[in-house]
Design a protein around this motif. Structure first.
Motif, PDB file in Angstrom:
ATOM      1  N   ALA A 196     -25.336 -12.620   1.346  1.00 22.50           N
ATOM      2  CA  ALA A 196     -25.591 -12.883   3.253  1.00 22.50           C
ATOM      3  C   ALA A 196     -27.329 -12.694   3.694  1.00 22.50           C
ATOM      4  CB  ALA A 196     -24.908 -12.669   3.535  1.00 22.50           C
ATOM      5  N   ILE A 197     -27.252 -11.308   3.351  1.00 24.18           N
ATOM      6  CA  ILE A 197     -28.119 -10.504   3.994  1.00 24.18           C
ATOM      7  C   ILE A 197     -29.631 -11.272   3.430  1.00 24.18           C
ATOM      8  CG2 ILE A 197     -29.199  -7.989   4.316  1.00 24.18           C
ATOM      9  CD1 ILE A 197     -26.482  -6.802   4.453  1.00 24.18           C
ATOM     10  N   ASN A 198     -29.793 -10.600   2.049  1.00 24.84           N
ATOM     11  CA  ASN A 198     -30.693 -11.236   1.541  1.00 24.84           C
ATOM     12  C   ASN A 198     -31.347 -12.902   1.963  1.00 24.84           C
ATOM     13  OD1 ASN A 198     -32.967 -10.889  -0.944  1.00 24.84           O
ATOM     14  ND2 ASN A 198     -31.703 -12.399  -1.901  1.00 24.84           N
ATOM     15  N   LYS A 199     -30.161 -13.955   1.437  1.00 24.34           N
ATOM     16  CA  LYS A 199     -30.352 -14.716   2.175  1.00 24.34           C
ATOM     17  C   LYS A 199     -31.106 -15.115   3.215  1.00 24.34           C
ATOM     18  CE  LYS A 199     -29.124 -17.193  -1.325  1.00 24.34           C
ATOM     19  NZ  LYS A 199     -30.180 -18.389  -2.334  1.00 24.34           N
ATOM     20  N   MET A 215     -27.859 -16.457  18.613  1.00 28.44           N
ATOM     21  CA  MET A 215     -29.065 -15.742  18.406  1.00 28.44           C
ATOM     22  C   MET A 215     -28.945 -15.305  17.199  1.00 28.44           C
ATOM     23  SD  MET A 215     -30.481 -17.082  20.974  1.00 28.44           S
ATOM     24  CE  MET A 215     -32.166 -15.533  21.187  1.00 28.44           C
ATOM     25  N   LEU A 216     -27.320 -14.563  17.149  1.00 23.01           N
ATOM     26  CA  LEU A 216     -27.387 -14.377  15.569  1.00 23.01           C
ATOM     27  C   LEU A 216     -28.597 -14.795  14.311  1.00 23.01           C
ATOM     28  CD1 LEU A 216     -23.703 -14.053  15.298  1.00 23.01           C
ATOM     29  CD2 LEU A 216     -25.375 -12.519  16.496  1.00 23.01           C
ATOM     30  N   LEU A 229     -20.957  -5.431   6.197  1.00 25.62           N
ATOM     31  CA  LEU A 229     -22.040  -6.273   6.339  1.00 25.62           C
ATOM     32  C   LEU A 229     -22.120  -4.743   7.872  1.00 25.62           C
ATOM     33  CD1 LEU A 229     -21.330  -9.814   7.837  1.00 25.62           C
ATOM     34  CD2 LEU A 229     -22.671  -8.687   6.232  1.00 25.62           C
ATOM     35  N   GLU A 230     -21.633  -3.788   8.591  1.00 30.28           N
ATOM     36  CA  GLU A 230     -21.702  -3.063   9.635  1.00 30.28           C
ATOM     37  C   GLU A 230     -22.404  -1.900   8.248  1.00 30.28           C
ATOM     38  OE1 GLU A 230     -19.667  -0.256  12.700  1.00 30.28           O
ATOM     39  OE2 GLU A 230     -18.197  -1.071  11.424  1.00 30.28           O
ATOM     40  N   LEU A 245     -30.248  -6.646  10.764  1.00 27.96           N
ATOM     41  CA  LEU A 245     -29.808  -7.868  11.424  1.00 27.96           C
ATOM     42  C   LEU A 245     -28.733  -8.444  11.793  1.00 27.96           C
ATOM     43  CD1 LEU A 245     -30.874  -9.311   7.549  1.00 27.96           C
ATOM     44  CD2 LEU A 245     -31.707  -9.394   9.768  1.00 27.96           C
ATOM     45  N   LYS A 246     -28.000  -9.317  12.501  1.00 29.19           N
ATOM     46  CA  LYS A 246     -27.183  -9.472  13.206  1.00 29.19           C
ATOM     47  C   LYS A 246     -26.292  -9.975  11.919  1.00 29.19           C
ATOM     48  CE  LYS A 246     -28.757  -7.668  17.298  1.00 29.19           C
ATOM     49  NZ  LYS A 246     -28.271  -7.725  19.211  1.00 29.19           N
ATOM     50  N   ILE A 247     -24.875 -10.572  11.600  1.00 28.65           N
ATOM     51  CA  ILE A 247     -24.226 -11.233  11.144  1.00 28.65           C
ATOM     52  C   ILE A 247     -22.863 -11.486  11.455  1.00 28.65           C
ATOM     53  CG2 ILE A 247     -23.760 -12.115   8.610  1.00 28.65           C
ATOM     54  CD1 ILE A 247     -26.394 -10.687   7.385  1.00 28.65           C
TER      55      ILE A 247
END
Length: 297
Positions: free
Chosen positions: A290-293, A57-58, A24-25, A4-6
């Motif tokens: 955030a990753i889960n959502k 595009m993220l 996040l990284e 994922l790209k956040i």
């Protein structure tokens, strides 16, 4: 590790922004930390870009800080994010939600209309009404509509001649046409940051005043400490934060002789208070959230 790209919108180089970028990284292998001043909205081709990256595009964007200091231009910065949101990018928290909270008066009206106990508050452009508020409250705190960490705030006491009060109110109004005035309360030298993620209560830290400062902000010497509030106070803070639906926020609460009151619900919430006050890795928890959502769509 996900693909994922956040991205993180914040103040590059500041601890809370960078620690969120790190979290996040570590979890996704992707890192993009931006200042909103770098972001351009091109409505002709529907792109929101910075550093050669099309943010539409993220997979997601977490807004940790929208600007170093709040001002009306901050609202314009948030509006740019609506372009990415309209393209399906998940913004944490939703752009329109943040807009409602940046303006202190908008946040206050929402809390008041939601039945949340707050200090006595006056909003006016009339100097006479401002002078009356100081005298009626026995002293008042004058707050800019756009500010954080007590910047630009001033205390005008009632224990001075009326002309001096009028002059002080006029000086504040010269910089703040709409005056936001709150009763100065006799607080026990501390207030509380009550931390919520996705509506779930995580814990509470205290900001304890050091010396004779009228406020407890860390910038004015306040210190963080753990705090265990009663369930009734947790319920009050939860009710307040539900009025806004933030993904991550801190509700500022203080105890009074009449019970707990709410000062505000933060547009972004504090990582450092959670870390130093109660040992919570808010950045890591927020990244996981955030990753889960985003993964669920």
């Amino acid at each position: 590790m996900s693909n994922l790209k956040i991205a993180v919108i914040g103040i590059p180089g500041k601890w809370s922004t960078e620690v969120l970028g790190d979290a996040l990284e570590q979890r996704t292998g992707y890192r993009l930390v931006l200042d909103m001043a770098e972001v351009t909205a091109d409505l002709a081709d529907g792109r929101l870009h910075a550093r050669g990256v099309d943010l539409t595009m993220l997979d997601g964007i977490i807004v940790k800080k929208i600007s170093q200091e709040y001002n009306p231009n901050t609202l314009d910065r948030i509006e740019l994010l609506r372009l990415a949101e309209n393209k399906g990018v998940r913004i944490f928290s939703h752009a329109e939600t943040i807009v409602r909270m940046i303006d202190r008066l908008s946040c206050t009206m929402t809390l008041h209309n939601g039945g949340i106990p707050m200090p006595g508050t006056i909003a006016t452009e009339d100097i006479e009404a401002g002078v009356d508020a100081v005298e009626r409250f026995g002293g008042a705190v004058f707050k800019p509509l756009f500010s954080t960490k007590a910047r630009g705030m001033c205390v005008i006491g009632a224990d001075q001649p009326e002309p001096a009060i009028r002059a002080a109110v006029g000086a504040f109004k010269s910089e703040n046409p709409m005056m936001y005035i709150q009763q100065r309360l006799d607080l026990p030298g501390r207030d509380y940051g009550m931390v919520f993620l996705g509506g779930d209560y995580l814990g509470t830290y205290a900001r304890v005043s050091q010396g004779d400062s009228w406020n407890t902000t860390i910038q004015d010497g306040g210190k963080y400490a753990p705090h265990d509030p009663p369930q009734s106070t947790i319920d009050l803070a939860s009710k307040a934060e539900r009025l806004f639906g933030m993904d991550f926020t801190t509700v500022d609460v203080a105890d009074t002789d009449e019970g707990p009151i709410v000062f505000e619900v933060s547009a972004f919430g504090g990582f450092k208070g959670a870390k130093e006050g109660i040992g919570i890795d808010a950045a890591g928890l927020y990244a996981d959230y955030a990753i889960n959502k985003v993964s669920k769509g």
